[in-house]
Enzyme design. Structure first.
Site, PDB file in Angstrom:
ATOM      1  N   LYS A   1       0.889   4.092  -2.844  1.00 40.18           N
ATOM      2  CA  LYS A   1       0.519   5.478  -2.530  1.00 40.18           C
ATOM      3  C   LYS A   1       1.667   6.439  -2.832  1.00 40.18           C
ATOM      4  O   LYS A   1       1.434   7.602  -3.175  1.00 40.18           O
ATOM      5  CB  LYS A   1       0.062   5.586  -1.076  1.00 40.18           C
ATOM      6  CG  LYS A   1      -1.270   4.880  -0.795  1.00 40.18           C
ATOM      7  CD  LYS A   1      -2.386   5.363  -1.703  1.00 40.18           C
ATOM      8  CE  LYS A   1      -3.771   5.090  -1.150  1.00 40.18           C
ATOM      9  NZ  LYS A   1      -4.828   5.435  -2.141  1.00 40.18           N
TER      10      LYS A   1
ATOM     11  N   TYR B   1       0.839  -1.220   0.000  1.00 37.63           N
ATOM     12  CA  TYR B   1       0.000   0.000   0.000  1.00 37.63           C
ATOM     13  C   TYR B   1       0.866   1.260   0.000  1.00 37.63           C
ATOM     14  O   TYR B   1       0.595   2.215  -0.729  1.00 37.63           O
ATOM     15  CB  TYR B   1      -0.890  -0.060   1.241  1.00 37.63           C
ATOM     16  CG  TYR B   1      -1.905   1.032   1.412  1.00 37.63           C
ATOM     17  CD1 TYR B   1      -3.126   0.993   0.729  1.00 37.63           C
ATOM     18  CD2 TYR B   1      -1.685   2.090   2.295  1.00 37.63           C
ATOM     19  CE1 TYR B   1      -4.078   1.976   0.923  1.00 37.63           C
ATOM     20  CE2 TYR B   1      -2.639   3.073   2.499  1.00 37.63           C
ATOM     21  CZ  TYR B   1      -3.831   3.013   1.813  1.00 37.63           C
ATOM     22  OH  TYR B   1      -4.784   3.991   2.011  1.00 37.63           O
TER      23      TYR B   1
HETATM   24  N1  LIG Z   1      -9.568   5.722   5.605  1.00 34.20           N
HETATM   25  C1  LIG Z   1      -8.351   6.197   5.743  1.00 34.20           C
HETATM   26  O1  LIG Z   1      -7.868   6.395   6.875  1.00 34.20           O
HETATM   27  C2  LIG Z   1      -7.502   6.521   4.530  1.00 34.20           C
HETATM   28  C3  LIG Z   1      -6.271   7.147   4.765  1.00 34.20           C
HETATM   29  C4  LIG Z   1      -5.476   7.465   3.664  1.00 34.20           C
HETATM   30  C5  LIG Z   1      -5.895   7.179   2.382  1.00 34.20           C
HETATM   31  N2  LIG Z   1      -7.099   6.568   2.185  1.00 34.20           N
HETATM   32  C6  LIG Z   1      -7.487   6.286   0.793  1.00 34.20           C
HETATM   33  O2  LIG Z   1      -8.727   6.907   0.523  1.00 34.20           O
HETATM   34  C7  LIG Z   1      -9.452   6.131  -0.433  1.00 34.20           C
HETATM   35  C8  LIG Z   1     -10.844   5.788   0.119  1.00 34.20           C
HETATM   36  O3  LIG Z   1     -10.678   5.083   1.343  1.00 34.20           O
HETATM   37  P1  LIG Z   1     -11.913   4.691   2.295  1.00 34.20           P
HETATM   38  O4  LIG Z   1     -11.366   4.670   3.682  1.00 34.20           O
HETATM   39  O5  LIG Z   1     -13.116   5.498   1.966  1.00 34.20           O
HETATM   40  O6  LIG Z   1     -12.107   3.163   1.836  1.00 34.20           O
HETATM   41  P2  LIG Z   1     -13.401   2.201   1.793  1.00 34.20           P
HETATM   42  O7  LIG Z   1     -12.869   0.820   1.856  1.00 34.20           O
HETATM   43  O8  LIG Z   1     -14.411   2.628   2.816  1.00 34.20           O
HETATM   44  O9  LIG Z   1     -14.000   2.495   0.347  1.00 34.20           O
HETATM   45  C9  LIG Z   1     -13.283   2.170  -0.813  1.00 34.20           C
HETATM   46  C10 LIG Z   1     -14.272   2.006  -1.953  1.00 34.20           C
HETATM   47  O10 LIG Z   1     -13.490   1.650  -3.126  1.00 34.20           O
HETATM   48  C11 LIG Z   1     -14.193   0.621  -3.805  1.00 34.20           C
HETATM   49  N3  LIG Z   1     -13.277  -0.174  -4.625  1.00 34.20           N
HETATM   50  C12 LIG Z   1     -12.334  -1.046  -4.190  1.00 34.20           C
HETATM   51  N4  LIG Z   1     -11.733  -1.645  -5.229  1.00 34.20           N
HETATM   52  C13 LIG Z   1     -12.296  -1.132  -6.355  1.00 34.20           C
HETATM   53  C14 LIG Z   1     -12.102  -1.354  -7.737  1.00 34.20           C
HETATM   54  N5  LIG Z   1     -11.201  -2.238  -8.177  1.00 34.20           N
HETATM   55  N6  LIG Z   1     -12.875  -0.659  -8.624  1.00 34.20           N
HETATM   56  C15 LIG Z   1     -13.795   0.222  -8.179  1.00 34.20           C
HETATM   57  N7  LIG Z   1     -14.016   0.485  -6.876  1.00 34.20           N
HETATM   58  C16 LIG Z   1     -13.288  -0.189  -5.969  1.00 34.20           C
HETATM   59  C17 LIG Z   1     -14.819  -0.201  -2.694  1.00 34.20           C
HETATM   60  O11 LIG Z   1     -15.878  -1.022  -3.184  1.00 34.20           O
HETATM   61  C18 LIG Z   1     -15.266   0.872  -1.723  1.00 34.20           C
HETATM   62  O12 LIG Z   1     -16.577   1.331  -1.991  1.00 34.20           O
HETATM   63  C19 LIG Z   1      -8.591   4.917  -0.729  1.00 34.20           C
HETATM   64  O13 LIG Z   1      -7.803   5.159  -1.872  1.00 34.20           O
HETATM   65  C20 LIG Z   1      -7.706   4.817   0.496  1.00 34.20           C
HETATM   66  O14 LIG Z   1      -6.501   4.145   0.216  1.00 34.20           O
HETATM   67  C21 LIG Z   1      -7.903   6.230   3.239  1.00 34.20           C
END
Ligand SMILES: NC(=O)c1ccc[n+]([C@@H]2O[C@H](COP(=O)([O-])OP(=O)(O)OC[C@H]3O[C@@H](n4cnc5c(N)ncnc54)[C@H](O)[C@@H]3O)[C@@H](O)[C@H]2O)c1
Length: 253
Positions: free
Chosen positions: A158, A154
């Site tokens: 990123k 990851y």
């Molecule tokens: N939550 C955190 O603390 C955090 C921190 C830093 C970065 N992020 C990044 O932010 C973004 C959103 O994170 P989140 O916490 O809302 O995650 P989440 O798991 O709640 O939601 C992710 C969404 O992406 C969809 N998804 C996954 N694989 C997919 C694919 N191949 N095609 C289409 N859709 C797909 C899932 O179905 C889901 O609805 C991600 O890129 C994550 O890496 C999150």
């Protein structure tokens, strides 16, 4: 309408979490919003909520790592909502493990969704932006890009997204297209809830542990990220490009 001029935005991974908050915020800003996620049914409640609030939205099922699927999804969005000139590459997954336990599948699946997905979506959408001499791409990175135990896959993806962002900013700038990344810290979503479950603590305990390390003394909410996206896609942000904005409640991960 003032912040959007009736433009169309695509948000990937928008069925829940950060992506859903971004989709709703961009709709409130006046964009027609395509809610992309793995299946159409999962994104429909978000699209319905946007339409109930008076906006325009379309739920489209697509795996962002599938080249043919991405082309078809972007073609459908252009036909039904108008050519997309805002793209938020938000879809993401985690497959955390220490290096010695990390499988080929853990590595490939994370690379495919984050890096290949961001590449495929950007390549498919950029033609709508360059034709109109206006566009905004926002990619979701993470504080994990700076290194995080158990996240070799990851954090590499990123960090890769940051390099991809800077290169696209250089290539697309002359077409009026800005490209930036947001690197969130701990945001309260199902992704972080799943991490708590995996390490065997309640989500409340996990959030309290995280908040204790964050200068503003709270964990982030999806709306914190949506607010930053709203700024980056705005008309007034046209001189901000190739940047990574850490939205983490403090200067460090
Ligand atoms: N939550 C955190 O603390 C955090 C921190 C830093 C970065 N992020 C990044 O932010 C973004 C959103 O994170 P989140 O916490 O809302 O995650 P989440 O798991 O709640 O939601 C992710 C969404 O992406 C969809 N998804 C996954 N694989 C997919 C694919 N191949 N095609 C289409 N859709 C797909 C899932 O179905 C889901 O609805 C991600 O890129 C994550 O890496 C999150």
């Amino acid at each position: 309408m003032s912040n959007s001029n009736g433009r169309t935005a695509i948000v990937t991974g928008a069925a829940r979490g950060i992506g859903a908050a971004i989709a709703k915020r961009l709709a409130a800003d006046g964009f027609a919003v395509a809610v992309l996620d793995l299946d159409e049914a999962s994104g429909k409640p978000v699209a319905d909520a946007i339409e109930s609030a008076g906006g325009r939205a379309l739920s489209v099922g697509v795996d962002v790592s599938d080249a043919a699927g991405v082309e078809a999804a972007v073609t459908r969005v252009a036909a039904e909502l108008g050519g997309p000139t805002v793209l938020v590459n938000n879809a993401g997954i985690t497959r955390d493990n220490l290096l010695f336990k990390m499988t080929d599948e853990d590595w490939d699946s994370v690379m495919n969704v984050h890096l290949r997905g961001t590449f495929l979506m950007s390549r498919a959408v950029q033609r709508h932006m360059t034709e109109r001499k206006w566009g905004r791409i926002v990619n979701l990175s993470s504080t994990s890009a700076l290194g995080n135990r158990g996240q070799a896959n990851y954090s590499a993806a990123k960090a890769g997204i940051q390099g991809f962002t800077k290169t696209l900013a250089i290539e697309l700038g002359k077409f009026g297209v800005t490209v930036n990344a947001i690197a969130p810290g701990f945001i309260e979503t199902e992704m972080t809830a799943a991490t708590a479950a995996r390490i065997g603590v309640t989500f409340e305990e996990f959030k309290a542990m995280a908040a204790a390390q964050i200068p503003v003394a709270r964990v982030g909410k999806p709306e914190d990220i949506a607010h930053t996206v709203s700024f980056l896609v705005s008309e007034g942000a046209s001189f901000v490009s190739g940047q990574v904005i850490y939205v983490a409640g403090g200067p460090r991960a």
